[in-house]
Design a protein around this motif. Structure first.
Motif, short mmCIF file in Angstrom:
data_model
loop_
_atom_site.label_atom_id
_atom_site.label_comp_id
_atom_site.label_asym_id
_atom_site.label_seq_id
_atom_site.Cartn_x
_atom_site.Cartn_y
_atom_site.Cartn_z
N THR A 58 -43.61 11.65 -0.89
CA THR A 58 -42.75 10.52 -1.19
C THR A 58 -42.37 9.82 0.11
O THR A 58 -42.16 10.46 1.14
CB THR A 58 -41.47 10.94 -1.93
OG1 THR A 58 -40.74 11.83 -1.11
CG2 THR A 58 -41.79 11.58 -3.25
N GLY A 72 -40.29 6.04 1.70
CA GLY A 72 -39.35 4.95 1.43
C GLY A 72 -39.94 3.65 1.91
O GLY A 72 -40.48 3.58 3.02
N SER A 73 -39.82 2.63 1.09
CA SER A 73 -40.35 1.32 1.45
C SER A 73 -39.52 0.71 2.58
O SER A 73 -38.31 0.87 2.63
CB SER A 73 -40.32 0.40 0.23
OG SER A 73 -40.70 -0.90 0.60
N SER A 74 -40.20 -0.01 3.43
CA SER A 74 -39.49 -0.69 4.53
C SER A 74 -39.66 -2.20 4.43
O SER A 74 -39.27 -2.92 5.34
CB SER A 74 -40.01 -0.18 5.87
OG SER A 74 -41.40 -0.39 5.97
N TYR A 101 -36.01 0.50 1.15
CA TYR A 101 -35.61 1.89 0.85
C TYR A 101 -36.05 2.36 -0.55
O TYR A 101 -35.69 3.46 -0.95
CB TYR A 101 -34.10 2.10 1.01
CG TYR A 101 -33.59 1.69 2.36
CD1 TYR A 101 -34.00 2.36 3.51
CD2 TYR A 101 -32.72 0.61 2.48
CE1 TYR A 101 -33.54 1.96 4.76
CE2 TYR A 101 -32.26 0.21 3.72
CZ TYR A 101 -32.68 0.89 4.86
OH TYR A 101 -32.24 0.50 6.08
N ARG A 102 -36.78 1.56 -1.25
CA ARG A 102 -37.26 1.99 -2.58
C ARG A 102 -38.30 3.08 -2.37
O ARG A 102 -39.21 2.95 -1.58
CB ARG A 102 -37.86 0.80 -3.33
CG ARG A 102 -38.16 1.11 -4.78
CD ARG A 102 -38.60 -0.15 -5.51
NE ARG A 102 -38.98 0.14 -6.88
CZ ARG A 102 -39.66 -0.69 -7.64
NH1 ARG A 102 -40.00 -1.88 -7.19
NH2 ARG A 102 -39.97 -0.35 -8.87
N ARG A 103 -38.16 4.17 -3.10
CA ARG A 103 -39.00 5.35 -2.92
C ARG A 103 -40.30 5.20 -3.72
O ARG A 103 -40.32 4.63 -4.80
CB ARG A 103 -38.27 6.61 -3.38
CG ARG A 103 -36.88 6.80 -2.78
CD ARG A 103 -36.86 7.32 -1.39
NE ARG A 103 -37.46 8.66 -1.36
CZ ARG A 103 -37.89 9.24 -0.26
NH1 ARG A 103 -37.79 8.64 0.89
NH2 ARG A 103 -38.42 10.43 -0.30
N TRP A 118 -44.29 3.71 -7.66
CA TRP A 118 -42.86 3.73 -7.40
C TRP A 118 -42.26 4.93 -8.14
O TRP A 118 -42.61 5.21 -9.28
CB TRP A 118 -42.19 2.45 -7.89
CG TRP A 118 -42.61 1.21 -7.17
CD1 TRP A 118 -43.35 0.20 -7.67
CD2 TRP A 118 -42.31 0.87 -5.82
NE1 TRP A 118 -43.54 -0.77 -6.72
CE2 TRP A 118 -42.90 -0.38 -5.56
CE3 TRP A 118 -41.61 1.48 -4.78
CZ2 TRP A 118 -42.81 -1.02 -4.33
CZ3 TRP A 118 -41.51 0.84 -3.55
CH2 TRP A 118 -42.09 -0.39 -3.33
#
Length: 152
Positions: A31, A33-35, A41-43, A62
């Motif tokens: 997993t 986290g989006s940057s 911060y969406r995983r 997602w």
């Protein structure tokens, strides 16, 4: 969540439902986290190879969408189980009803048999008593006849 559709569309080779456990390449899932500004911060799930080789199409999903998929899968399974339980209850009730009918018929038959035996026994007993009463009446009649013939 329109961005997720766009992001997921980058990987058309992969079709998965629920929580993924492995990428199509066989690599385990990690997993991250989006940057990006759009999904900060969406995983998401991704294999390490895809993280290193951005040009290859590897699994991407997602986490929130995976959990929603999982909930839908559980709901569908729950519905199937509920339907099976309902069918099972109906089959059990049918069997219980047929068993009740069978037991009632058997009990009715046995009761009728006992009643008939008791009627036959009482009938036999009454015939015996009737014979005794008849003999007694004949004897009394003879005694009365003898007594009247002697007294007249």
């Amino acid at each position: 969540m329109t961005s997720s559709s766009t992001s997921s569309a980058h990987f058309p080779r992969i079709s998965n439902h629920g929580e993924p456990t492995r990428c199509w390449c066989g690599e385990g899932i990690t997993t991250f986290g989006s940057s990006t500004a759009e999904n900060m911060y969406r995983r998401f799930y991704r294999c390490q190879i895809a993280r290193d080789r951005k040009t290859e199409n590897h699994l991407f999903k997602w986490i929130d969408e995976a959990l929603i998929d999982k909930i839908w899968m559980v709901d569908a399974k729950h519905e199937r189980v509920a339907q099976e339980i309902t069918k099972f209850e109906e089959r059990v009730m049918e069997k219980v009803k047929s068993e009740i009918v069978r037991v009632e018929a058997e009990m009715s038959e046995k009761l009728e048999e006992k009643v008939n035996l008791e009627i036959a026994r009482v009938e036999q007993e009454m015939k015996q008593k009737l014979k005794i009463v008849t003999v007694a009446m004949v004897v009394v009649g003879e005694i009365v006849g003898i007594w009247t013939s002697l007294t007249v």
